[in-house]
Design a protein around this motif. Structure first.
Motif, short mmCIF file in Angstrom:
data_model
loop_
_atom_site.label_atom_id
_atom_site.label_comp_id
_atom_site.label_asym_id
_atom_site.label_seq_id
_atom_site.Cartn_x
_atom_site.Cartn_y
_atom_site.Cartn_z
N GLU B 49 0.85 -1.20 0.05
CA GLU B 49 -0.05 -0.01 0.20
C GLU B 49 0.77 1.28 0.02
O GLU B 49 0.62 2.28 -0.84
N ALA B 50 1.97 1.18 0.69
CA ALA B 50 2.80 2.47 0.75
C ALA B 50 3.15 2.55 -0.50
O ALA B 50 3.71 3.88 -1.06
N ALA B 51 3.99 1.48 -1.23
CA ALA B 51 4.60 1.52 -2.35
C ALA B 51 3.99 2.12 -3.48
O ALA B 51 4.13 2.73 -4.32
N ASP B 52 2.42 1.98 -3.35
CA ASP B 52 1.53 2.35 -4.23
C ASP B 52 0.92 3.53 -4.15
O ASP B 52 0.64 4.48 -4.90
N ARG B 53 0.67 4.06 -2.99
CA ARG B 53 0.04 5.32 -2.65
C ARG B 53 1.10 6.50 -2.26
O ARG B 53 0.61 7.59 -2.27
N VAL B 54 2.27 6.29 -1.50
CA VAL B 54 3.12 7.30 -1.21
C VAL B 54 3.74 8.08 -2.23
O VAL B 54 4.16 7.23 -3.11
N MET B 55 3.57 9.26 -2.36
CA MET B 55 4.10 10.08 -3.55
C MET B 55 4.68 11.38 -2.78
O MET B 55 5.13 11.16 -1.68
N LEU B 63 8.08 12.52 1.06
CA LEU B 63 7.15 11.51 1.03
C LEU B 63 5.95 11.69 1.80
O LEU B 63 5.78 12.19 2.93
N SER B 64 4.74 11.58 1.16
CA SER B 64 3.44 11.77 1.69
C SER B 64 2.34 11.08 0.91
O SER B 64 2.53 11.15 -0.39
N GLU B 65 1.31 10.60 1.37
CA GLU B 65 0.36 9.93 0.58
C GLU B 65 -0.76 11.20 0.39
O GLU B 65 -1.40 10.68 -0.52
N PRO B 88 13.92 12.71 2.99
CA PRO B 88 12.91 12.88 4.09
C PRO B 88 13.58 12.49 5.48
O PRO B 88 13.16 12.91 6.41
#
Lengths: 199, 199
Positions: B49-55, B63-65, B88
């Protein structure tokens, strides 16, 4: 500290890994998200697939995704030798030594009545059947030299007395490369008790 | 060594984590599969989930979703102070010190022409706009005291000369709790150059 909900959750989850504390977890999470997202995704897939599909080998109880593990399925492994270990990592250690060509049986623990771990949990109740079934002639007790490991070895020795297989215990003593001066008392006791005649 | 295809794949994937070698990877994989499958599944979910949604935060590039990170979205953070860092994890370190109440800008690296990292990759081209846009009065250059970090700080100082903001560089010297005797020469040079009058 709080970074963002998703990253915080990843930091928390990374701390389930043995030896990973809060600082390492933060560093690891940021490293993966900054520099290695494909690696993070591959790790996620490997983790969930292994968690879903790895079970216990029907024969030796080690971790395996096939019904029979690679060692049990290998016809070259000697069925006359059976080595009983506490955990799958003990198999890894013994296999890396290259000194054993027989088969294994994994207890997944040691007898510990206070924690509710009895002969049934360790699979000892079916062990005699397994020993006669595969025609094992020697059973090597390779539980760890702790109080509970020794008690487990004794219990198994009693349970297998009727099978006709000879029983042995791996040697405990001064490790190769170790020095007597720095060896603890318990190990020296074992080393002296297990002394062998020099021919 | 080979254990089973799925476990081998997990062992391999665990080695993408910084500081995890083959032995730790085997131990970790077996530990998770034997004792903590829910933890392994939770880690897998958190990773993917972090790999997909953190930008990256639209404003400071950390880094932040969410489009704006928690610091940029916080109206209590002083927009007159802008701290420029390489990564970061530098924000994490500064936030933990509790000594800074302004805003950040993350370069995600340092100038390194040989590796193809120029002002565009680091977002320096839009930085002057960002500084005047938020009305920053002081820009703190907090890149690391390496050759590349110093060069990056110099480059940014040049790029921001027209903005009217005052520029400062974080102090480099003997760390608190450190001893002069064990401090390297480069740090002592910085400590002497950066000496302050005792009032």
């Amino acid at each position: 500290m709080r970074i963002s909900p998703l990253i915080d959750r990843l930091v928390e989850a990374l701390q389930t890994l043995p030896g990973v504390g809060p600082k390492t977890a933060v560093r690891t999470a940021l490293h993966l998200l900054q520099h290695n997202r494909p690696g993070a995704r591959a790790l996620a897939a490997a983790l969930s697939e292994a968690a879903d599909r790895v079970m216990r080998c029907r024969s030796c109880r080690t971790l395996s995704e096939t019904e029979l593990c690679a060692i049990c399925a290998n016809p070259k492994r000697d069925p006359k030798l059976l080595c009983i270990v506490e955990s799958p990592s003990d198999i890894v250690a013994i296999e890396q030594s290259g000194a054993f060509g027989g088969r294994y049986f994994v207890l997944h623990g040691r007898l510990s009545p206070l924690d509710g771990v009895g002969p049934e949990e360790l699979g000892i109740v079916d062990l005699a059947e397994r020993v006669t079934g595969q025609g094992a002639e020697e059973v090597i007790l390779a539980t760890n030299p702790t109080v509970e490991g020794e008690a487990t070895a004794h219990y198994i020795a009693e349970a297998l007395r009727g099978t006709g297989a000879s029983l042995s215990r791996i040697a405990h003593g001064v490790p190769v490369g170790g020095e007597l001066e720095y060896t603890d008392g318990g190990t020296i006791v074992h080393a002296l008790q297990g002394r062998r005649v020099v021919s």
